[in-house]
Write an enzyme that holds these catalytic residues in place. Sequence first.
Site, PDB file in Angstrom:
ATOM      1  CD  GLU A 286     108.344  85.172  48.152  1.00 31.78           C
ATOM      2  OE1 GLU A 286     108.273  86.477  47.937  1.00 31.78           O
ATOM      3  OE2 GLU A 286     109.278  84.351  48.446  1.00 31.78           O
TER       4      GLU A 286
ATOM      5  CE1 TYR B 234     103.736 102.089  50.275  1.00 30.65           C
ATOM      6  CE2 TYR B 234     101.535 101.352  51.279  1.00 30.65           C
ATOM      7  CZ  TYR B 234     102.826 101.212  51.157  1.00 30.65           C
ATOM      8  OH  TYR B 234     103.591 100.331  52.101  1.00 30.65           O
TER       9      TYR B 234
ATOM     10  CB  CYS C  48      97.164 116.355  64.592  1.00 33.84           C
ATOM     11  SG  CYS C  48      95.966 115.926  66.152  1.00 33.84           S
TER      12      CYS C  48
ATOM     13  CE1 TYR D  15     101.775  94.660  52.464  1.00 30.13           C
ATOM     14  CE2 TYR D  15     100.511  94.560  50.689  1.00 30.13           C
ATOM     15  CZ  TYR D  15     101.551  93.874  51.212  1.00 30.13           C
ATOM     16  OH  TYR D  15     102.198  93.036  50.936  1.00 30.13           O
TER      17      TYR D  15
END
Length: 417
Positions: free
Chosen positions: A277, A321, A346, A375
């Site tokens: 996958e 991340y 902001c 992502y």
Amino acid sequence: MLDSNFFRYTGTTLCCDDVKLEELAANFGTPLFVTSRRSVIESYKAFECAFEALPHFTCYSVKANYNLSVIRTLAELGCGCDVNSAGELYRALQSGVSPDKIIFAGVGKREDEIVYALQSGVLMLKAESLSELRAIDRIAGELGLTASVAIRINPNVTAETHPYITTGDSKEKFGIDEAELSTVFSLLSRLPNIKLVGLDMHIGSQIFDPEYYVAATVKLLAIFKASRELGFAIEFLDIGGGFPVTYDPLKPATPIEHFAEKLVPMLLPLDVKVIFEPGRYLVANASVLLTRILYKKSNHTGKQFFVVDAGMTELIRPALYQSHHEVQSVTFHEEEVIADVVGPICESSDFFARHRAIGAAEEGELLAVMSAGAYAAVMSSNYNGRLRPAEVLVNGSEVKLVRKRETLEQLVQNELT
Ligand SMILES: *Cc1c(COP(=O)(O)O)cnc(C)c1O
């Protein structure tokens, strides 16, 4: 600078395939996601080539980049899809993927999603708890169907990656715990509307060391053996995704062949079809986020900022991340400056790069945030009232707009006053 066949300077201007990024910005505006179709195809072929010796089926994890054209590009090559929600299933079906090439995952599937997956005829649902197995059995019974199901095992392997992207560890919510497996198997033998067809795992993302896969696969194989002894006819072993890509040239990803070298000999002797996958591996380096420098400024410490028109609303990975993305000036500059590349949102976490050597571009020039294929667009949001950006797909010298920029009207269209 990232070594890429698909994003390169021609003379002094950065191109995607044969198209100047400058031209794309002029025609479609910024911020803009630019994806090289050839890059997606090349990554898929490299993956397939590495695992060629193994009877297997690759299911692209569409959550990495679910643009219909990206899914379709892979589906046309024979790739299946791993989906995580009704929305992703809908996207895969809309892209023309055959349901028998779609596998349905998700730690918290709602009843309507289970109904949708079963009625669509997906290859299998991947169950993550005893309660979910009971729910799938009941729903399949009500629909008069038999559900093909894989169980997702939590192999309790802590892959060394960012803590937010490790998923095969007992501390995490994913999968069924080893200690519960005997209960699972006895339950399964009593659920008339479920056919157990597979065992599944996914240990995390951006995993550099093949040994984590080896350790998890050892566990999966022991469970596979036990399940066959119990009389379950397992057809599929799903190893999951997580294969790494290079974001930072100083930290090159382990080549995919190294994973294949370890995994193929372990899996080849089994009479079973292996599923992979990959998500990030297929798309991360296929796209850049093109953004324009609005302002340059500096402060009394001598620190320089490039304020650009893209932000964490388009690419949240650095904020979420602490990810590294290369940033390149679209027009090549011999001279470099050390600067922070920051967005207009902001939030202090709204940056693409800190204290980075960047080509000495001027206000109004373009920057390319590299490796923005996975992502990135899928995590874009309307925070700060931002409009989701446009996306283009480049194929050689052809350019196709594959997602229109959102409009102000769309921003409020679902609100009732
Ligand atoms: C996210 C995910 C993947 C893909 O992970 P990558 O690191 O992008 O390869 C595969 N399988 C499952 C179950 C996932 O949740």
